[in-house]
Design a protein around this motif. Structure first.
Motif, PDB file in Angstrom:
ATOM      1  N   GLU A   7      45.250  26.777  -9.306  1.00 28.24           N
ATOM      2  CA  GLU A   7      45.601  27.358 -10.610  1.00 28.24           C
ATOM      3  C   GLU A   7      45.889  26.257 -11.626  1.00 28.24           C
ATOM      4  O   GLU A   7      45.502  26.368 -12.793  1.00 28.24           O
ATOM      5  N   LEU A   8      46.538  25.178 -11.195  1.00 31.34           N
ATOM      6  CA  LEU A   8      46.762  24.030 -12.080  1.00 31.34           C
ATOM      7  C   LEU A   8      45.425  23.403 -12.483  1.00 31.34           C
ATOM      8  O   LEU A   8      45.244  22.987 -13.637  1.00 31.34           O
ATOM      9  N   GLN A  10      42.472  24.983 -12.661  1.00 31.81           N
ATOM     10  CA  GLN A  10      41.838  25.901 -13.619  1.00 31.81           C
ATOM     11  C   GLN A  10      42.419  25.701 -15.014  1.00 31.81           C
ATOM     12  O   GLN A  10      41.686  25.632 -16.003  1.00 31.81           O
ATOM     13  N   LYS A  11      43.747  25.649 -15.083  1.00 33.78           N
ATOM     14  CA  LYS A  11      44.420  25.495 -16.371  1.00 33.78           C
ATOM     15  C   LYS A  11      44.070  24.156 -17.006  1.00 33.78           C
ATOM     16  O   LYS A  11      43.822  24.078 -18.213  1.00 33.78           O
ATOM     17  N   ASP A  15      42.432  23.871 -20.578  1.00 30.65           N
ATOM     18  CA  ASP A  15      43.168  23.122 -21.597  1.00 30.65           C
ATOM     19  C   ASP A  15      42.323  21.979 -22.153  1.00 30.65           C
ATOM     20  O   ASP A  15      42.320  21.723 -23.358  1.00 30.65           O
ATOM     21  N   GLU A  42      37.075  29.151 -14.890  1.00 27.68           N
ATOM     22  CA  GLU A  42      38.380  29.066 -15.559  1.00 27.68           C
ATOM     23  C   GLU A  42      39.332  30.173 -15.090  1.00 27.68           C
ATOM     24  O   GLU A  42      40.540  29.969 -15.067  1.00 27.68           O
ATOM     25  N   SER A  43      38.792  31.318 -14.718  1.00 32.91           N
ATOM     26  CA  SER A  43      39.638  32.437 -14.287  1.00 32.91           C
ATOM     27  C   SER A  43      39.920  32.413 -12.782  1.00 32.91           C
ATOM     28  O   SER A  43      40.760  33.171 -12.302  1.00 32.91           O
TER      29      SER A  43
END
Length: 75
Positions: A7-8, A10-11, A15, A42-43
């Motif tokens: 998740e980090l 992806q973010k 970003d 990204e999701s």
């Protein structure tokens, strides 16, 4: 742990794209892929392999190391 780390990741990718002022469509065009390709990684619907990750970084003119550094959990 790997789930939250991804998740980090992806973010960090999303970003970086936003910091470069790029839309998902613009990144997809540079990759010669549909916009849904960017949306899916990204999701978290799709995971990137190492080569795909490097290609995404190149398309956004972002250092792979800058993305990877952001995947380190806060200690």
């Amino acid at each position: 742990m790997s789930s939250s780390r991804y998740e980090l990741f992806q973010k960090a990718l999303a970003d970086a794209r936003l910091e470069k002022g790029l839309t998902q469509s613009e990144v997809a065009t540079r990759l010669r892929k549909p916009q849904s390709y960017v949306s899916k990684y990204e999701s978290g619907e799709r995971r990137l392999d190492v080569i795909e990750f490097l290609e995404v970084c190149e398309a956004m003119s972002v250092s792979p190391n800058s993305i990877l550094k952001k995947t380190q959990p806060a200690s």
